[in-house]
Motif scaffolding. Structure first.
Motif, PDB file in Angstrom:
ATOM      1  N   PRO A 149      25.668  36.827   6.006  1.00 46.30           N
ATOM      2  CA  PRO A 149      24.836  35.632   5.908  1.00 46.30           C
ATOM      3  C   PRO A 149      25.611  34.358   6.255  1.00 46.30           C
ATOM      4  N   SER A 150      24.958  33.448   6.925  1.00 44.64           N
ATOM      5  CA  SER A 150      25.497  32.103   7.143  1.00 44.64           C
ATOM      6  C   SER A 150      24.317  31.195   7.416  1.00 44.64           C
ATOM      7  N   THR A 151      23.762  30.678   6.336  1.00 42.59           N
ATOM      8  CA  THR A 151      22.561  29.858   6.470  1.00 42.59           C
ATOM      9  C   THR A 151      22.797  28.690   7.411  1.00 42.59           C
ATOM     10  N   ARG A 152      23.962  28.073   7.300  1.00 40.80           N
ATOM     11  CA  ARG A 152      24.277  26.900   8.102  1.00 40.80           C
ATOM     12  C   ARG A 152      24.172  27.203   9.604  1.00 40.80           C
TER      13      ARG A 152
ATOM     14  N   ARG B  76      39.296  24.910   5.599  1.00 42.93           N
ATOM     15  CA  ARG B  76      39.353  25.350   4.208  1.00 42.93           C
ATOM     16  C   ARG B  76      40.709  25.994   3.893  1.00 42.93           C
TER      17      ARG B  76
ATOM     18  N   LEU C 138      33.317  22.677   7.786  1.00 41.61           N
ATOM     19  CA  LEU C 138      32.474  22.930   6.610  1.00 41.61           C
ATOM     20  C   LEU C 138      32.052  24.401   6.550  1.00 41.61           C
ATOM     21  N   PRO C 139      31.727  24.961   5.421  1.00 42.00           N
ATOM     22  CA  PRO C 139      31.741  24.318   4.111  1.00 42.00           C
ATOM     23  C   PRO C 139      33.161  24.074   3.613  1.00 42.00           C
ATOM     24  N   ARG C 140      33.268  23.140   2.673  1.00 40.69           N
ATOM     25  CA  ARG C 140      34.570  22.816   2.108  1.00 40.69           C
ATOM     26  C   ARG C 140      34.740  23.497   0.758  1.00 40.69           C
ATOM     27  N   THR C 141      35.987  23.672   0.369  1.00 36.20           N
ATOM     28  CA  THR C 141      36.247  24.098  -1.013  1.00 36.20           C
ATOM     29  C   THR C 141      36.906  22.903  -1.696  1.00 36.20           C
TER      30      THR C 141
ATOM     31  N   LYS D 261      35.583  14.615  -2.145  1.00 40.53           N
ATOM     32  CA  LYS D 261      34.334  13.897  -1.860  1.00 40.53           C
ATOM     33  C   LYS D 261      34.560  12.401  -1.638  1.00 40.53           C
TER      34      LYS D 261
ATOM     35  N   ASP E   5      34.267  11.149   1.868  1.00 41.35           N
ATOM     36  CA  ASP E   5      32.968  11.065   2.558  1.00 41.35           C
ATOM     37  C   ASP E   5      32.602   9.646   2.981  1.00 41.35           C
TER      38      ASP E   5
ATOM     39  N   PHE F  29      30.017  15.191   8.875  1.00 47.01           N
ATOM     40  CA  PHE F  29      28.563  15.391   8.869  1.00 47.01           C
ATOM     41  C   PHE F  29      27.968  15.104  10.250  1.00 47.01           C
TER      42      PHE F  29
ATOM     43  N   ALA G 224      28.208  18.235  12.176  1.00 47.51           N
ATOM     44  CA  ALA G 224      27.097  19.161  11.926  1.00 47.51           C
ATOM     45  C   ALA G 224      25.889  18.791  12.777  1.00 47.51           C
TER      46      ALA G 224
ATOM     47  N   ALA H  69      24.230  31.800  -1.003  1.00 50.71           N
ATOM     48  CA  ALA H  69      25.120  32.405  -0.012  1.00 50.71           C
ATOM     49  C   ALA H  69      25.033  31.597   1.273  1.00 50.71           C
ATOM     50  N   PHE H  70      25.153  30.282   1.130  1.00 49.07           N
ATOM     51  CA  PHE H  70      24.921  29.385   2.266  1.00 49.07           C
ATOM     52  C   PHE H  70      25.917  29.652   3.380  1.00 49.07           C
ATOM     53  N   SER H  71      27.092  30.079   2.983  1.00 49.00           N
ATOM     54  CA  SER H  71      28.116  30.429   3.959  1.00 49.00           C
ATOM     55  C   SER H  71      28.726  31.741   3.539  1.00 49.00           C
ATOM     56  N   SER H  72      29.157  32.533   4.508  1.00 49.79           N
ATOM     57  CA  SER H  72      29.794  33.794   4.169  1.00 49.79           C
ATOM     58  C   SER H  72      31.225  33.576   3.709  1.00 49.79           C
TER      59      SER H  72
ATOM     60  N   VAL I  69      32.456  30.517   1.914  1.00 46.15           N
ATOM     61  CA  VAL I  69      32.641  29.768   0.680  1.00 46.15           C
ATOM     62  C   VAL I  69      31.407  29.953  -0.192  1.00 46.15           C
TER      63      VAL I  69
ATOM     64  N   GLU J 164      28.537  26.666  -2.276  1.00 47.80           N
ATOM     65  CA  GLU J 164      28.609  25.301  -1.762  1.00 47.80           C
ATOM     66  C   GLU J 164      27.617  24.448  -2.533  1.00 47.80           C
TER      67      GLU J 164
ATOM     68  N   ASN K  36      19.983  17.398   9.353  1.00 46.42           N
ATOM     69  CA  ASN K  36      20.118  17.245  10.805  1.00 46.42           C
ATOM     70  C   ASN K  36      19.260  18.234  11.573  1.00 46.42           C
ATOM     71  N   TYR K  37      18.821  19.269  10.900  1.00 47.95           N
ATOM     72  CA  TYR K  37      18.140  20.355  11.596  1.00 47.95           C
ATOM     73  C   TYR K  37      16.644  20.409  11.304  1.00 47.95           C
TER      74      TYR K  37
END
Lengths: 324, 324, 324
Positions: free
Chosen positions: A71-74, A248, A283-286, A291, A294, A302, A305, C98-101, C103, C106, C117-118
């Motif tokens: 999975p990688s929603t981004r 990361r 991204l994503p960051r740990t 922050k 930012d 951003f 992205a 599970a936004f990212s595989s 990390v 998030e 942005n999307y």
């Protein structure tokens, strides 16, 4: 957000782009010739305008298939949005290893041969380095690598990273500090390949010794005469870098418990950067990117992205136009 | 890829299709009358042309809902692509049993009553035989069975299997060898029902005795006077078959450890088949279909997958046209 | 299905809607002013007609992103269908954690900044009360709360509940019995906030003492002078209620083993209700709503689900129109 073209290349001068420089699949970032890269970036500029106008319906007959084994929603959302803004449709799975409820672990080759009948371009994220190449080897339609293994590549991420810099700075003569878990950093690896295409680039690889950039990349840079330094001290180089490419760094991979702090960005480090430095992070960051950063005007992650959308739209049009 | 119409049926002769032969839901393959089947196949031929032209926007107001209680990327993608090529939209879940985060295991009837408000046609994959019928019983909009239970049916798979043969051969007088785990083979079961509609068909059921085709199918064939033989030796019948319908066979279900090999296709067996045999497999495959077979011109299983798109497009238009 | 406007408010009289009554995000149901609520319901009526005509393409440039940290096929499908009927496109995840595989976990803020942005509007379901507000705080595009935590809200559910009543009855002077696990009932909580906006409403909260409505809601009602009663006996109030708002009650949360039965609806209780009572349930149901109730003409819960489509379409147009 001034844009600049370092190279003498002129977008209108199509004669500089050889007719043969076509892209069938995108598996590794180094596939891009410089003219092809510039064509992509010109298309990307165009896509910024397309999105500002609300998108296009030009590709409404086209279907993108996202075949993600992890999975990688981004990344998935970015590709899907790119296809939608072009007018197209999307098929998506994030659990491609459960391709069938009956047979676990069908091979990627069979899956690709089938999905190629249902779509016009396939985006693959695979857990093993080389997985995307295996997909491309059997695919009659374009395949895009959206990350393959920890030691593999993530070329579209590198393209959007580079485009973000390109919108702000000349790419020749650029000084870039890459910080983090570089040994497993597929975005850093992919970006290094791309930077090597530009004159007088210098790269600082900043990581604990055990997590440093692997020899295959260093050999590649050596062959092309690209200057680089291996560093373990962020502060030693941070003031010299035009671009800070922070990635990361997972605490459990650093032996020294204070180590993570030393390979991340916080407000103290901000004070030591160039006043016009560009701070990027895939991204994503740990914990490696505080922050408090930012709000700094130099923080571009951003916007990175957002650029991902435009770059992927451009790449999709390139692959669909050249292969239909 | 010559097509042939075995039966005397003429597509233009609409008078032969009784007005009452409408399909509300597709739950079992035997629902199809012969004229309805021929209408479907004519529509399917048309869909091949529609896809070659880049699809249509005719159904852009229509929404298909995929309600899968088990994941099946292949079947899901095929239905979604079919709807997209028709211009429509898609809702999808592969974990319908988690229909709500609050109440586990909501009954399929309530889910259908709700989703019917949000879509125009519902595709259901259910873990229990009869699950699709339960859905259809309460649904005000068409329901398509995309597989229900190991002993249930998978009628759209059978339709695309039959269409793949129909594009190549007369269906009357056909000799078909079905090989594999036939007792739990819902695709083989659904295909047997369809083949029974054609004159002078002969079916060889080839399986280890404990995995043979179940009596309900055999009774159905007996009633209709369809010739069949139960075989446990592939080599005994392989030379007689016009169509080899290979299905998966899981090693753990065969008592004899060498058994799996004996119920699969490899290059040695290829030499014993008719020179114009058609090799089909519903896919995905495990060990029963060697990759060396892929290059044989008689191997049609990837074309089968392509035909799945056209058949499902045709079925969707049929259900949407007849029920709106 | 007669509609009635209790309040003197006239839809055509736009002067009564102050220019400032704009909605940027929808996080809590009490955000709605009465004029805004009436504007929403007018738009909703219009959407019933739009859907009857087969939808619109007016919003075909717009993308909705479903960012669900918990699965809810029902709510997700409803929002997706709403966007499709408006012509738009949809991005969806039900496993946003599970936004990212790479990390895990998030923070929602970073996810929102990227997804903005999307897409053009984001629907968030978050496991913690306040999660939707956190999303809205950083989002440049509209955010809709689709449920946040057991003690949080689910405002679009309350809007469709209220719209279902509004289509049938004057809202002023209404007597409503809310039954079930009220302490964790975010739909009941959200609906109570909305009912408080109408004159002479009376609410009976019917629950076992340990599961009664929480003080924050009761205080809110007290401040506004809304009449309510806390009851533990369904039969004591069922004959007085114009609306029965039944919510789930999980057996494991009731100390008395016969308790669940006493807080649900069956045919015996039907006989004691007003002859023109309205029976609502947000669904899904467990044991508290017997299937025998489905055939009663007073049962409106499946129509409620249909209204969810229209209300969410209206809400989406409102947010997209006011923020573009």
């Amino acid at each position: 957000m001034a844009s600049s073209n370092v190279t003498a290349w002129k977008p209108a001068d199509a004669s500089r782009v050889p007719e043969t420089s076509k892209l069938k699949h995108l598996i590794e970032s180094q596939q891009f010739t410089l003219p092809l890269l510039m064509e992509l970036f010109q298309r990307t500029r165009g896509m910024e305008r397309v999105v500002a106008r609300g998108g296009t319906l030009e590709y409404q007959n086209k279907i993108l298939a996202n075949l993600f084994y992890q999975p990688s929603t981004r990344t998935r959302f970015c590709f899907e949005s790119a296809m939608y803004r072009l007018g197209g449709k999307v098929l998506s799975t994030e659990q491609a290893s459960a391709f069938s409820s009956e047979v676990a672990g069908e091979q990627v080759e069979d899956s690709i041969r089938i999905i190629a009948n249902y779509s016009d371009v396939i985006v693959v994220r695979h857990p093993q380095a080389g997985g995307a190449q295996r997909a491309a080897d059997v695919s009659p339609i374009p395949v895009i690598n959206a990350g393959d293994g920890e030691g593999g590549q993530h070329p579209t991420q590198a393209l959007l990273d580079l485009y973000t810099i390109y919108r702000e700075r000349p790419l020749t003569g650029l000084s870039v500090a890459m910080i983090g878990e570089l040994d497993r950093g597929r975005t850093a690896r992919s970006l290094a390949y791309l930077l090597a295409k530009f004159d007088r680039v210098k790269i600082f690889f900043v990581a604990p010794q055990e997590l440093q950039m692997k020899p295959d990349i260093l050999d590649y840079l050596d062959e092309r005469g690209v200057r680089y330094e291996l560093e373990s001290d962020v502060e030693a180089v941070i003031g010299e870098a035009d671009v800070i490419y922070q990635t990361r760094i997972r605490p459990e991979r650093v032996s020294d418990t204070h180590g993570v702090k030393r390979y991340g960005i916080d407000s103290a480090l901000l004070a030591k950067m160039k006043s016009d430095a560009l701070i990027l992070h895939p991204l994503p960051r740990t914990v490696e990117l505080d922050k408090s950063v930012d709000q700094d005007p130099r923080a571009l992650y951003f916007r990175q992205a957002a650029n991902g959308l435009y770059v992927r739209m451009a790449l999709l049009t390139m692959l669909l136009d050249q292969n239909s």
